[in-house]
Design an enzyme around this catalytic site. Sequence first.
Site, PDB file in Angstrom:
ATOM      1  CG  HIS A 221      93.229  23.341  58.049  1.00  0.00           C
ATOM      2  ND1 HIS A 221      93.911  22.516  57.195  1.00  0.00           N
ATOM      3  CD2 HIS A 221      93.346  24.604  57.540  1.00  0.00           C
ATOM      4  CE1 HIS A 221      94.407  23.246  56.198  1.00  0.00           C
ATOM      5  NE2 HIS A 221      94.079  24.510  56.379  1.00  0.00           N
TER       6      HIS A 221
ATOM      7  CG  PHE B 186      95.434  10.657  53.616  1.00  0.00           C
ATOM      8  CD1 PHE B 186      94.871  11.922  53.595  1.00  0.00           C
ATOM      9  CD2 PHE B 186      96.810  10.545  53.415  1.00  0.00           C
ATOM     10  CE1 PHE B 186      95.646  13.057  53.378  1.00  0.00           C
ATOM     11  CE2 PHE B 186      97.600  11.665  53.200  1.00  0.00           C
ATOM     12  CZ  PHE B 186      97.004  12.933  53.181  1.00  0.00           C
TER      13      PHE B 186
ATOM     14  NE  ARG C  58      96.905  19.103  63.630  1.00  0.00           N
ATOM     15  CZ  ARG C  58      97.392  19.397  62.425  1.00  0.00           C
ATOM     16  NH1 ARG C  58      98.689  19.529  62.227  1.00  0.00           N
ATOM     17  NH2 ARG C  58      96.567  19.566  61.407  1.00  0.00           N
TER      18      ARG C  58
ATOM     19  CE  LYS D 128      91.845  19.041  60.238  1.00  0.00           C
ATOM     20  NZ  LYS D 128      92.839  18.040  59.764  1.00  0.00           N
TER      21      LYS D 128
ATOM     22  CD  GLU E  39      94.243  26.443  53.480  1.00  0.00           C
ATOM     23  OE1 GLU E  39      94.774  25.474  52.905  1.00  0.00           O
ATOM     24  OE2 GLU E  39      94.395  26.681  54.706  1.00  0.00           O
TER      25      GLU E  39
ATOM     26  CE1 TYR F 162      92.810  19.386  54.556  1.00  0.00           C
ATOM     27  CE2 TYR F 162      90.487  18.887  54.932  1.00  0.00           C
ATOM     28  CZ  TYR F 162      91.723  19.294  55.407  1.00  0.00           C
ATOM     29  OH  TYR F 162      91.882  19.609  56.733  1.00  0.00           O
TER      30      TYR F 162
ATOM     31  CB  THR G  59     100.332  16.011  60.444  1.00  0.00           C
ATOM     32  OG1 THR G  59     100.817  17.122  59.697  1.00  0.00           O
ATOM     33  CG2 THR G  59      99.065  15.464  59.808  1.00  0.00           C
TER      34      THR G  59
ATOM     35  CG  ASN H 167      94.917  16.298  62.315  1.00  0.00           C
ATOM     36  OD1 ASN H 167      93.847  16.763  61.959  1.00  0.00           O
ATOM     37  ND2 ASN H 167      95.992  16.331  61.558  1.00  0.00           N
TER      38      ASN H 167
ATOM     39  NE  ARG I 260     101.257  23.635  59.806  1.00  0.00           N
ATOM     40  CZ  ARG I 260     100.674  22.662  59.079  1.00  0.00           C
ATOM     41  NH1 ARG I 260      99.690  22.931  58.214  1.00  0.00           N
ATOM     42  NH2 ARG I 260     101.047  21.426  59.201  1.00  0.00           N
TER      43      ARG I 260
HETATM   44  P1  IDP Z   1      98.415  19.236  58.066  1.00  0.00           P
HETATM   45  O1  IDP Z   1      96.935  19.270  58.426  1.00  0.00           O
HETATM   46  O2  IDP Z   1      99.276  19.089  59.278  1.00  0.00           O
HETATM   47  O3  IDP Z   1      98.822  20.372  57.163  1.00  0.00           O
HETATM   48  P2  IDP Z   1      98.511  17.544  55.684  1.00  0.00           P
HETATM   49  O4  IDP Z   1      99.645  16.685  55.303  1.00  0.00           O
HETATM   50  O5  IDP Z   1      98.276  18.800  54.893  1.00  0.00           O
HETATM   51  O6  IDP Z   1      98.651  17.867  57.249  1.00  0.00           O
HETATM   52  O7  IDP Z   1      97.212  16.637  55.603  1.00  0.00           O
HETATM   53  C1  IDP Z   1      95.902  17.206  55.670  1.00  0.00           C
HETATM   54  C2  IDP Z   1      95.057  16.364  56.597  1.00  0.00           C
HETATM   55  O8  IDP Z   1      94.891  15.057  56.039  1.00  0.00           O
HETATM   56  C3  IDP Z   1      95.686  16.108  57.988  1.00  0.00           C
HETATM   57  O9  IDP Z   1      95.494  17.160  58.888  1.00  0.00           O
HETATM   58  C4  IDP Z   1      94.962  14.855  58.408  1.00  0.00           C
HETATM   59  O10 IDP Z   1      93.619  15.133  58.847  1.00  0.00           O
HETATM   60  C5  IDP Z   1      94.884  14.091  57.088  1.00  0.00           C
HETATM   61  N1  IDP Z   1      96.064  13.214  56.914  1.00  0.00           N
HETATM   62  C6  IDP Z   1      97.317  13.574  56.584  1.00  0.00           C
HETATM   63  N2  IDP Z   1      98.154  12.526  56.498  1.00  0.00           N
HETATM   64  C7  IDP Z   1      97.388  11.449  56.756  1.00  0.00           C
HETATM   65  C8  IDP Z   1      97.669  10.043  56.818  1.00  0.00           C
HETATM   66  O11 IDP Z   1      98.796   9.582  56.590  1.00  0.00           O
HETATM   67  N3  IDP Z   1      96.620   9.235  57.146  1.00  0.00           N
HETATM   68  C9  IDP Z   1      95.365   9.716  57.371  1.00  0.00           C
HETATM   69  N4  IDP Z   1      95.044  11.024  57.332  1.00  0.00           N
HETATM   70  C10 IDP Z   1      96.049  11.886  57.040  1.00  0.00           C
HETATM   71 MG    MG Z   2      98.299  20.869  55.228  1.00  0.00          MG
END
Ligand code: IDP
Ligand code: MG
Length: 137
Positions: A115, A57, A102, A9, A126, A49, A91, A112, A85
């Site tokens: 992805h 968010f 991460r 990212k 994807e 997304y 996350t 973070n 993962r």
């Molecule tokens: P993941 O990337 O670990 O699968 P997801 O829940 O799918 O997490 O969320 C996608 C992306 O959205 C996250 O990697 C992060 O960049 C962002 N994100 C997720 N939850 C939050 C939040 O609570 N606040 C701000 N950004 C978030």
């Molecule tokens: Mg995800």
Amino acid sequence: MERTLCIIKPDAVKKNVQGNIIRMISENGFRIIGMRLIKLTSEQAGKFYAIHKERPFFKDLVEFMTSGACIPIALERENAVAEWRKLIGATDPAEAEEGTIRKLFANSKSENAVHGSDSVENGKIEVGFFFPESEII
Ligand code: IDP
Ligand code: MG
């Protein structure tokens, strides 16, 4: 062989840690079958997304993902989705295990570093989002 999608990212590219992350990919038994350097448009980020479009968010996420270059990387190995993962960690880096990507490189729950696809089915979809089958190595 299973596929999953990594995206390095914009926060990680800005920090110049893409080399560290690619080294970790290689050292953990993943084969790189596609890689690009790309600055996403809002339309592309929103489409990628789309599953999160009702989340509070979402707008910040699209802004962040379009704030600089990204490096999508298609990965292949046995059990690729779960193994990737595991290597990237939770996350929120505050909850991520020691030694995960991460934990090492993320700024926050939103910025973070990487992805990872969340299921075998989404891994295929994807990878296809960035790499047409004809360009897979
Ligand atoms: P993941 O990337 O670990 O699968 P997801 O829940 O799918 O997490 O969320 C996608 C992306 O959205 C996250 O990697 C992060 O960049 C962002 N994100 C997720 N939850 C939050 C939040 O609570 N606040 C701000 N950004 C978030
Ligand atoms: Mg995800």
